[in-house]
Design a protein around this motif. Sequence first.
Motif, mmCIF file in Angstrom:
data_model
loop_
_atom_site.group_PDB
_atom_site.id
_atom_site.type_symbol
_atom_site.label_atom_id
_atom_site.label_comp_id
_atom_site.label_asym_id
_atom_site.label_seq_id
_atom_site.Cartn_x
_atom_site.Cartn_y
_atom_site.Cartn_z
ATOM 1 N N ILE A 10 46.718 33.439 41.850
ATOM 2 C CA ILE A 10 46.326 34.840 41.716
ATOM 3 C C ILE A 10 46.503 35.535 43.064
ATOM 4 N N TRP A 11 47.198 36.650 43.024
ATOM 5 C CA TRP A 11 47.346 37.503 44.210
ATOM 6 C C TRP A 11 46.724 38.858 43.878
ATOM 7 N N ILE A 12 46.220 39.521 44.889
ATOM 8 C CA ILE A 12 45.628 40.839 44.668
ATOM 9 C C ILE A 12 46.102 41.800 45.756
ATOM 10 N N GLU A 13 46.030 43.084 45.443
ATOM 11 C CA GLU A 13 46.232 44.118 46.454
ATOM 12 C C GLU A 13 44.919 44.842 46.642
ATOM 13 N N LYS A 14 44.467 44.900 47.865
ATOM 14 C CA LYS A 14 43.190 45.540 48.185
ATOM 15 C C LYS A 14 43.384 46.379 49.436
ATOM 16 N N ASP A 15 43.025 47.651 49.336
ATOM 17 C CA ASP A 15 43.210 48.580 50.460
ATOM 18 C C ASP A 15 44.664 48.597 50.936
ATOM 19 N N GLY A 16 45.597 48.451 49.967
ATOM 20 C CA GLY A 16 47.008 48.551 50.289
ATOM 21 C C GLY A 16 47.647 47.270 50.787
ATOM 22 N N ILE A 17 46.889 46.191 50.939
ATOM 23 C CA ILE A 17 47.409 44.937 51.465
ATOM 24 C C ILE A 17 47.384 43.871 50.379
ATOM 25 N N LYS A 18 48.497 43.119 50.231
ATOM 26 C CA LYS A 18 48.570 42.038 49.248
ATOM 27 C C LYS A 18 48.185 40.719 49.911
ATOM 28 N N PHE A 19 47.355 39.938 49.243
ATOM 29 C CA PHE A 19 47.015 38.616 49.755
ATOM 30 C C PHE A 19 46.554 37.714 48.620
ATOM 31 N N ARG A 20 46.502 36.419 48.905
ATOM 32 C CA ARG A 20 46.152 35.400 47.918
ATOM 33 C C ARG A 20 44.646 35.413 47.670
ATOM 34 N N TYR A 21 44.271 35.375 46.395
ATOM 35 C CA TYR A 21 42.853 35.321 46.015
ATOM 36 C C TYR A 21 42.325 33.909 46.261
ATOM 37 N N VAL A 22 41.011 33.795 46.443
ATOM 38 C CA VAL A 22 40.416 32.511 46.820
ATOM 39 C C VAL A 22 40.307 31.545 45.649
ATOM 40 N N ARG A 23 40.504 32.021 44.435
ATOM 41 C CA ARG A 23 40.389 31.152 43.274
ATOM 42 C C ARG A 23 41.685 31.157 42.472
ATOM 43 N N ASP A 24 41.926 30.073 41.745
ATOM 44 C CA ASP A 24 43.103 29.934 40.890
ATOM 45 C C ASP A 24 42.656 29.534 39.483
ATOM 46 N N PHE A 25 43.575 29.671 38.543
ATOM 47 C CA PHE A 25 43.358 29.074 37.223
ATOM 48 C C PHE A 25 43.535 27.557 37.332
ATOM 49 N N GLN A 26 42.733 26.830 36.587
ATOM 50 C CA GLN A 26 42.823 25.377 36.612
ATOM 51 C C GLN A 26 43.889 24.843 35.666
ATOM 52 N N THR A 27 44.163 25.576 34.589
ATOM 53 C CA THR A 27 45.172 25.147 33.619
ATOM 54 C C THR A 27 45.972 26.355 33.152
ATOM 55 N N ILE A 28 47.208 26.103 32.695
ATOM 56 C CA ILE A 28 48.044 27.160 32.130
ATOM 57 C C ILE A 28 47.418 27.675 30.838
ATOM 58 N N GLU A 29 46.713 26.795 30.111
ATOM 59 C CA GLU A 29 46.076 27.205 28.857
ATOM 60 C C GLU A 29 45.063 28.322 29.100
ATOM 61 N N GLN A 30 44.396 28.304 30.248
ATOM 62 C CA GLN A 30 43.442 29.379 30.553
ATOM 63 C C GLN A 30 44.148 30.725 30.677
ATOM 64 N N ILE A 31 45.368 30.703 31.203
ATOM 65 C CA ILE A 31 46.123 31.951 31.328
ATOM 66 C C ILE A 31 46.513 32.471 29.946
ATOM 67 N N TYR A 32 46.929 31.565 29.063
ATOM 68 C CA TYR A 32 47.290 31.996 27.715
ATOM 69 C C TYR A 32 46.063 32.485 26.938
ATOM 70 N N LEU A 33 44.899 31.932 27.248
ATOM 71 C CA LEU A 33 43.679 32.448 26.634
ATOM 72 C C LEU A 33 43.401 33.871 27.112
ATOM 73 N N LEU A 34 43.641 34.126 28.404
ATOM 74 C CA LEU A 34 43.495 35.484 28.937
ATOM 75 C C LEU A 34 44.468 36.430 28.248
ATOM 76 N N ILE A 35 45.729 36.013 28.081
ATOM 77 C CA ILE A 35 46.731 36.837 27.393
ATOM 78 C C ILE A 35 46.284 37.136 25.962
ATOM 79 N N GLU A 36 45.739 36.123 25.311
ATOM 80 C CA GLU A 36 45.258 36.289 23.941
ATOM 81 C C GLU A 36 44.166 37.352 23.863
ATOM 82 N N ARG A 37 43.270 37.350 24.843
ATOM 83 C CA ARG A 37 42.186 38.338 24.831
ATOM 84 C C ARG A 37 42.695 39.737 25.141
#
Length: 476
Positions: A128-155
């Motif tokens: 996960i990457w984010i842009e905050k105050d105009g600057i892009k950087f890596r977020y401190v947390r990640d998804f643990q599985t690809i299935e979690q991402i598809y669950l997010l897409i489903e929602r």
Amino acid sequence: MNNSMSLLRKRLMEKGATVATTGTLGEREKAEIRQKVLLKTDSIDRKFFAEFENRDTSYERREQIKESVYRIIYGYVREAAANLPGVVDPALAELAREITDEVLGFGIIQVLLDDQNVTEIMIVGPKIWIEKDGIKFRYVRDFQTIEQIYLLIERILAPLPGRRVDEASPIVDARLPDKSRVNIVVRPVAVNGPFITIRKFKRHMNIHELIKRGTLSHRVAGLCKALIRAGFHIIISGNTGSGKTTTANALSGFIPKWHRIVTIEDAVELQLQQEHVLVHESRPPNIAGEGEITIRYLVKNALREYPDWIIVGEVRDAEVVDMLQAANTGHKIITTIHANSPAELPSRIEGMFQRAFTNGVSSSFVAKSIVDGLDLVIHQDRLEETVQGAETVIDFDNWDGEESEEEDVPREVKRRITHITGIIGCQGESVIMQDILRYDRDRDALVVAPGWEKCIPLFQKHRLTFPDWFREGVVL
């Protein structure tokens, strides 16, 4: 709804969720509590979920529902943790909030959606990457599985009829309940995906807030007000992320409140404060490839709605032809277009014209259409520079790719109106343009440009005159 919630609860329990260790709760204790709580979510009033999923539910009401569900889940968490010694309340509260986000919201990214300073959320596979105050950087947390991402897409897609994403249709555009724009790309197009890009919806700033942020000055705002009130046809150009839509929204506040305004967008972002506003949104084709309503169709239809003003969120294609025709038939227009400079604008528009006419069209015809339909270009840039200064010194010796401290210097992002340019005529295939104001980087301000007097006939046509102090070199 019961079946869908049961399925969601089951999948959440099967897949697991990303939960940070907090307080005295370890990962195993969290998993145990979480499983017990999810088993009880079916007892929550189904009306909450039905109303929350309804796209017509207001943002404020959704927040109320979310808080109500959180209180219920928090009670379940406390009950499930009753036999665990030394558990602190803040740890339980955070776990309850995370479970609420998974059951009702968007899981791991919900905290980013709630953060008003985060403007972009970019998911690349599990990262996960984010842009905050105009600057892009890596977020401190990640998804643990690809299935979690598809669950997010489903929602994301579940409440949207006709929207789907799979191998046969691997790209889809969508919108969150708060109107944030979402682009989703999955395999086989997204080789190291899925990719989810969320441009968050935010309350647009008014002209006073833009002045405070330095996008324009008080005097430039006064000039823009005069231009709008005089009925200039204005196109706002700029590169990606420069704030074109925000500026268009702010300038629209100068339109008299008794005027009838038609807005046309791919996804509704403009937030006009006038009462007499007709809001239009385009629609993509359904699964069968039917039912599409394009921006061009909406621009054509707008002419039948008797508007004083037509505001097009962004012109990207053949609709530019109908928009310029509307300008030539007495309708005042404001629109935005992607361009890196005012000088690039005519060629961008010509490309759109060529796509609109299957047999092609002459460059001289396009040039005349631009001059007849547009009066003024307001160009805005996203300026990024190091906090210490704007210059980067070339180092010819250190080119081997090793990281240096200079690469990590914080950078400042500023959004500035850099040109106000008049469209004053055409000569053959060329559009003649003249800067009225031009950005001076050293002064961080707009300055009256040399030769601005060539635009005087344009202003006289709209019965505008400048004060005596307005002359070349004056800082606005």
